[in-house]
Structures are given as structure tokens and as C-alpha cells.
Design an enzyme around this catalytic site. Sequence first.
Site, PDB file in Angstrom:
ATOM      1  N   TYR A 491       0.844  -1.202   0.000  1.00  0.00           N
ATOM      2  CA  TYR A 491       0.000   0.000   0.000  1.00  0.00           C
ATOM      3  C   TYR A 491       0.878   1.251   0.000  1.00  0.00           C
ATOM      4  O   TYR A 491       0.959   1.954  -0.972  1.00  0.00           O
ATOM      5  CB  TYR A 491      -0.950  -0.017   1.200  1.00  0.00           C
ATOM      6  CG  TYR A 491      -1.973   1.093   1.158  1.00  0.00           C
ATOM      7  CD1 TYR A 491      -3.104   0.973   0.361  1.00  0.00           C
ATOM      8  CD2 TYR A 491      -1.815   2.266   1.906  1.00  0.00           C
ATOM      9  CE1 TYR A 491      -4.047   1.992   0.301  1.00  0.00           C
ATOM     10  CE2 TYR A 491      -2.758   3.286   1.857  1.00  0.00           C
ATOM     11  CZ  TYR A 491      -3.872   3.146   1.050  1.00  0.00           C
ATOM     12  OH  TYR A 491      -4.796   4.151   0.992  1.00  0.00           O
ATOM     13  N   SER A 571      -6.539   0.853  -4.390  1.00  0.00           N
ATOM     14  CA  SER A 571      -6.640   2.283  -4.136  1.00  0.00           C
ATOM     15  C   SER A 571      -5.258   2.920  -4.290  1.00  0.00           C
ATOM     16  O   SER A 571      -4.681   2.891  -5.377  1.00  0.00           O
ATOM     17  CB  SER A 571      -7.235   2.523  -2.744  1.00  0.00           C
ATOM     18  OG  SER A 571      -7.645   3.838  -2.586  1.00  0.00           O
ATOM     19  N   ASP A 654     -17.897   3.434  -7.658  1.00  0.00           N
ATOM     20  CA  ASP A 654     -16.750   3.884  -6.869  1.00  0.00           C
ATOM     21  C   ASP A 654     -16.691   5.409  -6.934  1.00  0.00           C
ATOM     22  O   ASP A 654     -16.252   5.981  -7.929  1.00  0.00           O
ATOM     23  CB  ASP A 654     -15.449   3.268  -7.393  1.00  0.00           C
ATOM     24  CG  ASP A 654     -14.278   3.519  -6.449  1.00  0.00           C
ATOM     25  OD1 ASP A 654     -14.393   4.404  -5.577  1.00  0.00           O
ATOM     26  OD2 ASP A 654     -13.249   2.836  -6.587  1.00  0.00           O
ATOM     27  N   HIS A 689     -15.898   1.310  -3.838  1.00  0.00           N
ATOM     28  CA  HIS A 689     -14.460   1.248  -3.610  1.00  0.00           C
ATOM     29  C   HIS A 689     -14.056  -0.014  -2.858  1.00  0.00           C
ATOM     30  O   HIS A 689     -12.891  -0.387  -2.869  1.00  0.00           O
ATOM     31  CB  HIS A 689     -14.020   2.490  -2.837  1.00  0.00           C
ATOM     32  CG  HIS A 689     -12.553   2.753  -2.892  1.00  0.00           C
ATOM     33  ND1 HIS A 689     -11.876   2.962  -4.068  1.00  0.00           N
ATOM     34  CD2 HIS A 689     -11.627   2.842  -1.907  1.00  0.00           C
ATOM     35  CE1 HIS A 689     -10.600   3.177  -3.808  1.00  0.00           C
ATOM     36  NE2 HIS A 689     -10.417   3.095  -2.508  1.00  0.00           N
TER      37      HIS A 689
END
Length: 724
Positions: A491, A571, A654, A689
Site C-alpha cells: 500500500y 486504491s 466507486d 471502492h
Amino acid sequence: MQMRHAVLVASLLAAFGGPALAQAQAPACAPGGTPTTYPVTKKVEQQDMYHGTSIADPYRWLEDANSAETKEWVDAQNKVTQAYLGQIGERSAIKERLTKLWNYERYSVPYKESGRYFYSRNDGLQNQAVLYTMKSLSDEPRLLLDPNTLAADGTVALAGSAVSPDGKYLAYGTAASGSDWNEWKVRDIDTGKDLDDHLKWVKFSGASWTKDGKGFFYSRYDAPEESAKLAGINYFQKLYYHKIGTPQGEDTLVYDRPDEKEWGFGGEVSNDGKYLIITAYKGSAQKSRMFYKDLTKPGSKVVPLIDNFEAFYNFIDNDGPVFYFSTDKNATRSRLVAIDIRKPAEKRWKEIIPETAQTLVGVSLVNNQFIAEYLADARSVVKVMDRKGKLVRDIALPGIGSVSGFDGKRGDSETFYSFTGFTNPTTTYRLDMKTGASTVFRKPTVDFDPDAYETRQQFYTSRDGTKVPMFIVSKKGLKLDGSNPTYLYGYGGFNVSLTPGFSTANLAWMEMGGVYVVANLRGGGEYGQGWHTAGTKLHKQNVFDDFIGAAEWLVANKVTSPAKLAIGGGSNGGLLVGAAMTQRPELFAAAIPQVGVLDMLRFHKFTIGWAWISDYGSSDNADEFKALVKYSPLHNLKAGSCYPATMITTADHDDRVVPAHSFKFAAAAQAAQAGAAPILIRIDVKAGHGAGKPTTKLIEEVADRWGFLSRALRMNEPAKVAAK
């Protein structure tokens, strides 16, 4: 107060190595295979000028998700993707096994209000978890709210809840089709029936009740135009008070800043009911301003307490006018301080728990003791302190893992928490604060043998010499011959820490013979604000270097090889994957960027995207534009290149990272691909999302992911690769 409060900020919301690996062969360009035929995607003449540099954006038209042309393109792409996935024979067996693994009871951490306990439970394959209540731990739980009854397909999820201090009402928020927009209602807990109260256009907000239970505070935006509901930019959040039994139009505006369009607000009533603590955020920056309002005095004004965005503050509790905050002010790994609002000058602050080498990530006040949760190399450590910050005891945890919970009030003698690890299904515990004893409250049974797996933590060196940790999880007895299919996940942003956690999806992957790896990259919060800021704005390349460094270590140490290595992330992690695959395509056989931020020049022009400038910078700034354009995945695809097999995932609802990012990246990647490896896009419908996604959709998505990788990594074929 609740440790979960700090998570609201995130909702506003991832190395180039040694020369020995520079000549690794690119699996995507290996001979054999038939190139995929993609739908024709038209190009338009669109040029944008950035600080004297002209940038083409030929797929700009795909930003309009409501146009008939875009919808036709989506349908055509989905047909290609589903046809490809439908030919993968292993997929049906993967889905069957996932369904069996997923079918186990899962519980949230209980909390207590006015003599009642509340927690959620999913019996296994329910699309949404169900909220229950009971008056004692020995009582039979009573169903309070079942989100599965709100939509036949399970696409309406519980997005938040708050119980009134008298235990009479439940305020709850729902999200439809994964949207960030929530609607809030109020339920009578005794009767199980909803009142007429109905609040709309709530986003990035919880609810906090007044002590008398007559109403609650929440934050909302003005109603958007219908056409801009899912993509329009979100500015000017406002804090309101809603009185039970009145229409939303009569709600009282408590605080707003018409002079500051980017400020967002969270309102929280102190446990004694005397104060409303208002936290102001500016985007997703890890900095906050603190205000308060005396609720004992009708008509009292909002008073600034900390009126600058120099550091982050999280309100914990109060002793009358003495407020406790965890903060990274003068402590990059955070500390606990007491501030007397009658004499709030910083020189008068009292330090209760000083900064340590471990990162303080949560504090609560229960049984008149502080419970402090730390991260030590991305593993949870929990300590109980007295009111002066002196250690009372350490909380013994079952192993390498993560905890959450420890909510409660200072008069409570008990609290609850959960523990999870990569091979430890999430178990909830009751902690007796007087004795320090933990007892199991709920422990799930999952159809696997945890003793057959092992977790180890490995430190490696990134491009600039920084030591970075990663977790490597696999079946025991892993052979280091470079043949192991490996899924590297990361991430690296927004101060988010990746800690060990159980996942049936990852368990299925390991049962298939795969290795699961999580890299704790800079940009995250594992080592405090210094670690976070080292992966932001002009330093964002550090994050990609860390991720690539993890991949190179795995190859160099023969855990895997480029022909057996896949990368994934969602994301901000989708950005990570997009940057890694465009910077080092030869290092990976497959890539799965999920709901990714992929157009780094225009991300701030949609919904809440402007809030990410604190991490990314903005193309409106000349220096930041130069950094962004160097790594923006969309702008670094090169025609004639051989990219890994790629499955881009997004969803039609999203409204966090709008699907235009994935649409444009998929079109550009398909046009640029010179190898035979497929570039597919999987576009989910009635989904957003990721939050609140129903179980049926989760299983379908994971089956598609592992099915895609089983083919891309040739997992059903004997390995003929080895690291050099």
C-alpha cells in the site's frame, strides 16, 4: 474514547535493486500465446498544458461514466474479460473452495452502552453482517438490525452505528452499492422499529449522541446535482445537530467554515456529556485542529483549542476541563498529553505517556487506566498504564498479529478486543481490567490446519539503503528454488499500516501453492510520521523503490522468480502496482491494480480526490507536477513495451477513486502492449471502492483474481525457472 475515531482521517481518505537482476527475462514477452483482441477504443485530440509541458489525454471521454458511449465501452470490455476468465478451468474449483472456506462465523468486537452489549455476526455466507444486542454475556443474542433485508442482492451495507447513552436508540448509516454517500436512520432498540428520522448526503461521518439521548451530531455536504453525485467534487463539509423526531431540514448547523472549502469536521461528545469536541481536518493530511463547545451552556460558542494544522490530535477522554489527546506534536511516533482548556498554552501541557521507539497507534481510558496500543515492526503490542503513565501490565497476545478494540468508559471494569494473524482467524476476547485476564468471547472454526503454515518477517534493503520489513506467509517447508508462485501486496500511503490479518482469500491462495507477501513500505504509518512523510509528494518514488526492492529480494533469495511473481494492491495500492509495472515490467509476470489512482495529473478533480494532495502533491504545482508525471502510471505506459499479464479492477459506483482512472489506464495499456500477455479490466456493477461489498461479490472477485493468476503464473505447469 474509541480508538476507531482516528480511522476517520484515513477514510477521507503503495528498489531499484542490484545489477544482478537487471537482465531478468520478461515473462510477458515470452514466446507463445495468442494476443487478446480488445474492443476498439477511440482516441480524441485532447492536449493539456502543465507548466509549459503539453500532455496528451486521448481517452478523456472515458471520464464521463454516464455517457452512452462509455457504457458501451464498459460492456464490451467486461465481455472480453469474462470470456477470458470463463476459459480458465481452475476458476470453478477455486470458487468452490473459497465458498467453503468463507463459510465460517465472524464476529466484530463487542461494545457496551447503558447495560447492553452490541456486536455484529456473519454466520458464514451472509452478504452482510447482522447487528445483535444482549443484556448480559450469558443472554441469547437478539437480532437488532439485519442489512441483508435492505436489498435482495446484499448491496446495501451498514456503514456506521451509534447507541444513545440511555440505550434507547440506535442511529445507523447505510451505504448502497458501495458508495461513500450514506443515509442515516434511527431505530428504537426495544421495539426494533425505525423512527421517521432520515438523514441524507452524509459522507465521511459517524454520529455522536448528546448525554440526554435527544439527538446527535453528524457531518454532511450540501446535496449535489444528480449528474455529479458519483464524480462531483466534495467541498464544504458542515457539522450539524439532529434532534430526534424532526426533519433533516430543521437540523442545527453547529460549525462550518465557508472560508475554508477543504476543511472537514468530526464532532464527538465527551463521555461526561459536557463538551462537544470538534476535530477539523484538511483533506487526508495527518494534521488536525481542535475546537470545543460547552454543552452545559445553551448558546455557547465554538472555542478554538489548537488552531493550526501543525500536528495530529486524537481526543481520548477528559477530566472536566482537562482533555487527553494522543498526538505526534514533537513526537513522530506519538505520545499522550493532557491539556487544561482553561490554560491551554503548549508550555502548560502535561505529558502522560511519552514517545517510545514503538509507534503509539491507539489509546483508550477504561477502569481509570489507559490502554495503549503500539506497533513494533508492524506487530501489535498492548500495554496498560495508570493515570500517570506508569506501566501496570503488558497484555499477552497469542503471537505475531494485530489487535483492535479496547473501547469503553473509565468506569468499566471490562473491555473487549480482537486478535488476528495471517494464519490466526480473528478471535474476540474479553479483558478483565482488574485482573488483567483475557478470556475468549468468540472463536471461529475455519476449515484449515493453521499448523501447516508459517509466518516470518524479513528485513531487506531498499534502493537508498533504508531497511524495510515484509511478512512472508506460506506452507511450511517452502523450497527456495525460485519456483513458488508469489503474490506481493503493498500500500505505502496515507499513514496506513499493513499489519498481520487473517483472510480466507489469502488462505485459498496458499492452499494453491502460493506464497503471500506483505511489504511495509514507506508512506505507511508503521514507524510513525517520519516513515509516512518519507513516502509522500516529492519522495513518493521511495514507496515504489521499496516495493521493487521487496520483489528483487524475493527473486534473489529464490523464494520466487519473475516468471512466478505477481503484484497486487488497491486504491493507493493500485497506484503502487501501476507504477511498479510501468517502471519494471520485466520483474513481474502479473499485476492486479485494484480501484487504483492511476491518473496522477487529474486525480484531484473528482469527488474527494483533492484531499489526497497532502500525500501526492498536485499537478497545479510546477515542482510536484515534475515528480507526478515521472511516475503517473497512465502517463508512463510506452507503446511497444511488454507488460505483465494485467487485470485492472474497478466498480461503477466507486465515488472514492472514480472508475475513470482504471478506464483510461486499461485503454492506454491495451494500446501499448506488445507482448501476448492479456491486459484486462474487470468492472463490477452495483459496487464501489470496496467497503460493504457483499460476500457473493467478494467470492466472485477473488475467484477471478486467483483464476487469472493461476494462468498468468502457469501454476498448473511444472516450473522451469530459477533465480540467477
